[in-house]
Design an enzyme around this catalytic site. Structure first.
Site, mmCIF file in Angstrom:
data_model
loop_
_atom_site.group_PDB
_atom_site.id
_atom_site.type_symbol
_atom_site.label_atom_id
_atom_site.label_comp_id
_atom_site.label_asym_id
_atom_site.label_seq_id
_atom_site.Cartn_x
_atom_site.Cartn_y
_atom_site.Cartn_z
ATOM 1 C CE1 TYR A 213 -80.216 -21.848 4.652
ATOM 2 C CE2 TYR A 213 -78.179 -23.061 5.076
ATOM 3 C CZ TYR A 213 -79.138 -22.139 5.468
ATOM 4 O OH TYR A 213 -79.018 -21.503 6.675
ATOM 5 C CB SER B 146 -75.369 -20.700 6.971
ATOM 6 O OG SER B 146 -75.156 -22.069 7.258
#
Length: 260
Positions: free
Chosen positions: A158, A145
């Site tokens: 995250y 990501s």
């Protein structure tokens, strides 16, 4: 590498990016293993769509955070198809927590996210290594990501887990060549239910428009555009390994110049 008659194992493929990737690969004649943790109905629906393309689809439940499950998932793939050519480490999880709220995360949150987002891909790659090497042209794609590169996203935990995945991609690329290529893709804001459910409709729509406006291409990623990049890496990137591909419409470039 050609996809036709290859076998791809895609973790977390009952919905979203994983499902879109499975459907796209099936359109190109690739047999697919649809993995799910809890959404069996979604997984079977994706498998049925893939089979409509004339390929075979296997549905297997497994939690990638569990090493025994990872090994069983690969074993089921080999028992059914006799080979494994492509591993897409797509399964992921998060906890939504504003980055400024340091008290909103605890040790267990980090461990939970790392177990799926970082350790899971390692365990899957380790379980699949022998099979991927066997044909001399295996490929691993890790779903990272932009959060892991820019320190943004749904939470600090995250972002950290995805940053670790990017680093691990490079390490694995060094040791798995020449038989296996290992790359990562880093989507930015991805349109779809995953973010909508996590953010709520109003915040999701606001951030969607802001991300579109900030991108030189005036658009953000969708599950289908991420799947397209995965396809391109496999069939058109024979000398590409250890790379990290951003998919965000160019938003990472910063403010766009005024357009006259």
């Amino acid at each position: 590498m050609k996809l036709k008659d290859s076998v791809a194992l895609i973790t977390g493929s009952s919905s979203g990016i994983g499902a879109a990737t499975a459907r796209l690969f099936a359109e190109h004649g690739c047999h697919v293993v649809i993995n799910y943790s809890s959404n069996e109905a979604g997984a079977r629906a994706v498998a049925a769509e893939c089979e409509q393309q004339g390929v075979r689809a296997l549905v297997v439940q497994a939690n990638v955070a569990d090493d025994a499950d990872c090994r069983a998932l690969v074993a089921a793939t080999l028992a059914h198809f006799g080979r494994l050519d492509i591993l897409i480490n797509n399964a992921g999880t998060t906890k939504f927590c504003d980055h400024a709220n340091l008290d909103g995360l605890n040790k267990q949150d980090f461990l939970d996210l790392y177990s799926v987002n970082t350790v899971g891909p390692f365990q899957m790659t380790r379980a699949a290594e022998k099979a991927l090497r066997a044909n001399g042209s295996g490929h691993v794609i890790n779903m990272a990501s932009i959060a892991g590169l820019a320190g943004i996203g749904s939470s600090i935990a995250y972002a950290a887990s995805k940053g670790a995945l990017v680093t691990m991609t490079r390490s694995l690329a060094r040791v798995m060549g020449p038989e296996v290529r290992v790359n990562a893709v880093c989507p930015g804001f991805v349109q779809g239910e995953w973010l909508k459910n996590g953010l709520g409709d109003d915040r999701y729509n606001t951030l969607l428009e802001k991300n579109k406006a900030a991108a030189p291409l005036n658009d953000t990623a969708s599950p289908e555009t991420v799947a397209d990049v995965c396809l391109g890496l496999i069939i058109g990137g024979d000398l590409t390994t250890g790379e990290t591909i951003l998919i965000d419409g160019g938003a990472h470039l910063g403010a766009a110049p005024v357009r006259r």
